[in-house]
Design a protein around this motif. Sequence first.
Motif, PDB file in Angstrom:
ATOM      1  N   ARG A 257       0.854  -1.188   0.000  1.00  0.00           N
ATOM      2  CA  ARG A 257       0.000   0.000   0.000  1.00  0.00           C
ATOM      3  C   ARG A 257       0.892   1.240   0.000  1.00  0.00           C
ATOM      4  NH1 ARG A 257      -2.705   3.816   2.941  1.00  0.00           N
ATOM      5  NH2 ARG A 257      -4.920   4.118   2.433  1.00  0.00           N
ATOM      6  N   ARG A 258       0.944   1.899  -1.123  1.00  0.00           N
ATOM      7  CA  ARG A 258       1.805   3.069  -1.300  1.00  0.00           C
ATOM      8  C   ARG A 258       1.026   4.316  -0.902  1.00  0.00           C
ATOM      9  NH1 ARG A 258       6.097   2.992  -5.025  1.00  0.00           N
ATOM     10  NH2 ARG A 258       7.582   4.649  -4.520  1.00  0.00           N
ATOM     11  N   GLU A 259       1.559   5.109   0.008  1.00  0.00           N
ATOM     12  CA  GLU A 259       0.859   6.317   0.451  1.00  0.00           C
ATOM     13  C   GLU A 259       1.478   7.548  -0.205  1.00  0.00           C
ATOM     14  OE1 GLU A 259      -0.295   8.882   4.486  1.00  0.00           O
ATOM     15  OE2 GLU A 259       0.907   7.047   4.643  1.00  0.00           O
ATOM     16  N   ILE A 260       0.612   8.336  -0.824  1.00  0.00           N
ATOM     17  CA  ILE A 260       1.016   9.604  -1.428  1.00  0.00           C
ATOM     18  C   ILE A 260       0.279  10.719  -0.698  1.00  0.00           C
ATOM     19  CG2 ILE A 260       1.182  10.965  -3.539  1.00  0.00           C
ATOM     20  CD1 ILE A 260       2.767   8.362  -3.608  1.00  0.00           C
ATOM     21  N   GLN A 261       1.029  11.587  -0.055  1.00  0.00           N
ATOM     22  CA  GLN A 261       0.422  12.718   0.646  1.00  0.00           C
ATOM     23  C   GLN A 261       0.395  13.933  -0.276  1.00  0.00           C
ATOM     24  OE1 GLN A 261       2.470  13.444   4.331  1.00  0.00           O
ATOM     25  NE2 GLN A 261       1.502  11.712   5.372  1.00  0.00           N
ATOM     26  N   THR A 262      -0.764  14.547  -0.380  1.00  0.00           N
ATOM     27  CA  THR A 262      -0.921  15.768  -1.171  1.00  0.00           C
ATOM     28  C   THR A 262      -1.292  16.905  -0.233  1.00  0.00           C
ATOM     29  OG1 THR A 262      -1.677  14.474  -3.068  1.00  0.00           O
ATOM     30  CG2 THR A 262      -2.117  16.830  -3.112  1.00  0.00           C
ATOM     31  N   LEU A 263      -0.536  17.985  -0.320  1.00  0.00           N
ATOM     32  CA  LEU A 263      -0.743  19.126   0.569  1.00  0.00           C
ATOM     33  C   LEU A 263      -0.982  20.380  -0.258  1.00  0.00           C
ATOM     34  CD1 LEU A 263       2.055  17.399   1.588  1.00  0.00           C
ATOM     35  CD2 LEU A 263       1.454  18.613   3.678  1.00  0.00           C
ATOM     36  N   MET A 264      -1.897  21.218   0.213  1.00  0.00           N
ATOM     37  CA  MET A 264      -2.134  22.516  -0.405  1.00  0.00           C
ATOM     38  C   MET A 264      -2.075  23.584   0.677  1.00  0.00           C
ATOM     39  SD  MET A 264      -5.083  21.814  -3.291  1.00  0.00           S
ATOM     40  CE  MET A 264      -4.890  23.430  -4.007  1.00  0.00           C
ATOM     41  N   GLN A 265      -1.316  24.640   0.394  1.00  0.00           N
ATOM     42  CA  GLN A 265      -1.139  25.730   1.355  1.00  0.00           C
ATOM     43  C   GLN A 265      -1.886  26.958   0.860  1.00  0.00           C
ATOM     44  OE1 GLN A 265       2.900  27.118   1.971  1.00  0.00           O
ATOM     45  NE2 GLN A 265       2.472  27.629   4.085  1.00  0.00           N
ATOM     46  N   PHE A 266      -2.738  27.491   1.737  1.00  0.00           N
ATOM     47  CA  PHE A 266      -3.585  28.626   1.380  1.00  0.00           C
ATOM     48  C   PHE A 266      -3.245  29.829   2.261  1.00  0.00           C
ATOM     49  CE2 PHE A 266      -5.885  24.746   0.446  1.00  0.00           C
ATOM     50  CZ  PHE A 266      -6.381  24.967  -0.818  1.00  0.00           C
ATOM     51  N   GLY A 267      -3.947  30.926   2.000  1.00  0.00           N
ATOM     52  CA  GLY A 267      -3.859  32.103   2.860  1.00  0.00           C
ATOM     53  C   GLY A 267      -2.851  33.132   2.424  1.00  0.00           C
ATOM     54  N   ASP A 268      -1.918  32.774   1.546  1.00  0.00           N
ATOM     55  CA  ASP A 268      -0.934  33.724   1.051  1.00  0.00           C
ATOM     56  C   ASP A 268      -1.400  34.253  -0.302  1.00  0.00           C
ATOM     57  OD1 ASP A 268       1.335  35.222   0.931  1.00  0.00           O
ATOM     58  OD2 ASP A 268       2.734  33.567   1.255  1.00  0.00           O
TER      59      ASP A 268
ATOM     60  N   VAL B 259       5.530   8.899   0.627  1.00  0.00           N
ATOM     61  CA  VAL B 259       5.932   8.592   2.000  1.00  0.00           C
ATOM     62  C   VAL B 259       7.032   7.535   2.027  1.00  0.00           C
ATOM     63  CG1 VAL B 259       5.131   7.692   4.222  1.00  0.00           C
ATOM     64  CG2 VAL B 259       3.679   9.248   2.903  1.00  0.00           C
ATOM     65  N   ALA B 260       7.007   6.589   1.089  1.00  0.00           N
ATOM     66  CA  ALA B 260       7.980   5.492   1.096  1.00  0.00           C
ATOM     67  C   ALA B 260       9.396   5.964   0.798  1.00  0.00           C
ATOM     68  CB  ALA B 260       7.559   4.421   0.093  1.00  0.00           C
ATOM     69  N   THR B 261       9.535   6.971  -0.070  1.00  0.00           N
ATOM     70  CA  THR B 261      10.873   7.419  -0.482  1.00  0.00           C
ATOM     71  C   THR B 261      11.173   8.855  -0.073  1.00  0.00           C
ATOM     72  OG1 THR B 261      10.055   8.204  -2.626  1.00  0.00           O
ATOM     73  CG2 THR B 261      10.757   5.893  -2.486  1.00  0.00           C
ATOM     74  N   SER B 262      10.176   9.560   0.455  1.00  0.00           N
ATOM     75  CA  SER B 262      10.300  10.978   0.826  1.00  0.00           C
ATOM     76  C   SER B 262      10.520  11.884  -0.379  1.00  0.00           C
ATOM     77  CB  SER B 262      11.435  11.191   1.842  1.00  0.00           C
ATOM     78  OG  SER B 262      11.158  10.498   3.041  1.00  0.00           O
ATOM     79  N   LYS B 263      10.333  11.362  -1.572  1.00  0.00           N
ATOM     80  CA  LYS B 263      10.405  12.220  -2.750  1.00  0.00           C
ATOM     81  C   LYS B 263       9.215  13.169  -2.754  1.00  0.00           C
ATOM     82  CE  LYS B 263      12.852   9.186  -6.005  1.00  0.00           C
ATOM     83  NZ  LYS B 263      12.740   8.481  -7.315  1.00  0.00           N
ATOM     84  N   SER B 264       9.442  14.382  -3.234  1.00  0.00           N
ATOM     85  CA  SER B 264       8.355  15.355  -3.257  1.00  0.00           C
ATOM     86  C   SER B 264       8.441  16.201  -4.516  1.00  0.00           C
ATOM     87  CB  SER B 264       8.407  16.261  -2.021  1.00  0.00           C
ATOM     88  OG  SER B 264       9.578  17.059  -2.027  1.00  0.00           O
ATOM     89  N   VAL B 265       7.322  16.780  -4.872  1.00  0.00           N
ATOM     90  CA  VAL B 265       7.252  17.690  -6.004  1.00  0.00           C
ATOM     91  C   VAL B 265       6.294  18.807  -5.633  1.00  0.00           C
ATOM     92  CG1 VAL B 265       5.399  16.372  -7.124  1.00  0.00           C
ATOM     93  CG2 VAL B 265       6.844  17.877  -8.498  1.00  0.00           C
ATOM     94  N   LYS B 266       6.630  20.031  -6.045  1.00  0.00           N
ATOM     95  CA  LYS B 266       5.826  21.194  -5.698  1.00  0.00           C
ATOM     96  C   LYS B 266       5.366  21.903  -6.960  1.00  0.00           C
ATOM     97  CE  LYS B 266       8.442  22.071  -1.424  1.00  0.00           C
ATOM     98  NZ  LYS B 266       9.247  23.066  -0.675  1.00  0.00           N
ATOM     99  N   VAL B 267       4.283  22.649  -6.818  1.00  0.00           N
ATOM    100  CA  VAL B 267       3.789  23.452  -7.934  1.00  0.00           C
ATOM    101  C   VAL B 267       3.019  24.641  -7.375  1.00  0.00           C
ATOM    102  CG1 VAL B 267       1.606  22.182  -8.174  1.00  0.00           C
ATOM    103  CG2 VAL B 267       2.542  23.386 -10.143  1.00  0.00           C
ATOM    104  N   GLY B 268       3.177  25.791  -8.028  1.00  0.00           N
ATOM    105  CA  GLY B 268       2.351  26.954  -7.709  1.00  0.00           C
ATOM    106  C   GLY B 268       1.138  26.946  -8.616  1.00  0.00           C
TER     107      GLY B 268
END
Length: 292
Positions: A256-267, A277-286
């Motif tokens: 079971r591969r877990e992918i966390q998706t986060l969105m930051q608001f207010g700015d 989560v398994a590899t701590s790899k991440s990618v960001k986008v505006g």
Amino acid sequence: MIAFESRKRAAAPDRTNPLNITLPFSFIDYYKKFRGHSVEHALRKSNVDFVKWSSQGMLRMSPDAMNALFKPTIDSIIEHLRDLFQKPEVSTVKFLFLVGGFAEAPLLQQAVQAAFGDKCRIIIPQDVGLTILKGAVLFGLDPAVIKVRRSPLTYGVGVLNRYVEGKHPPEKLLVKDGTRWCTDVFDKFIAADQSVALGELVKRSYTPAKPSQLVIVINVYSSERDNVSFITDPGVRKCGTLRLDLTGTGGTAPARREIQTLMQFGDTEIKAMAVDVATSKSVKVGIDFLNY
């Protein structure tokens, strides 16, 4: 435009004399160069009788023409305010402040007073035209001065969910490797008009449809409506894409591969991020509202 802005603020429902608007020389010269005749000639040849050319070399608009020009805008403002006053959280508001350059116009002031004067007190501060500028300067000096914003849109991502008979429409059914999926599901992160604090973070966890997936693509969507169910609903548009590489586990992929998706608001900018989560790899986008 500066001259027109000044006359716009001088327009009033009870005004009887016409308004003179000075045109920039660059515009007059440009028009004559590319049209082959002067602005005065064009006005004299036209059938428009509410805009004329004065002997002083200015546009002369009748008061009725100026009032008619701004009526659709004022009507839209009044309608929007009526919609806002229908909401429980603002139904008890006792004071209504008019700010911005257009707030100096008696046309708008009288329309707002007539529509809402019996509900609340209408206040027009001094230097009302500079209010927006002052706010921008204060924010530039200290972005933390704004603690809470209201989200203008609903934001979410497109996902696959297990198909539930009777809940999901048949046209969204996708059968893959014996598993029934519902496609195009809009998973909401935040709703339109919802209050968001500065730097507020919303997190969701997802699982790839297949454990052996080598890449996962998460599309971010927005809508003016808050009751969105699918990314194919009217008014939903894509505003960002997260593409995350799922390779590099160093062995057999977890069941079971877990992918966390986060969105930051207010700015001033909305940011999205996906983390494996398994590899701590991440990618960001505006969130990009211009290129989608």
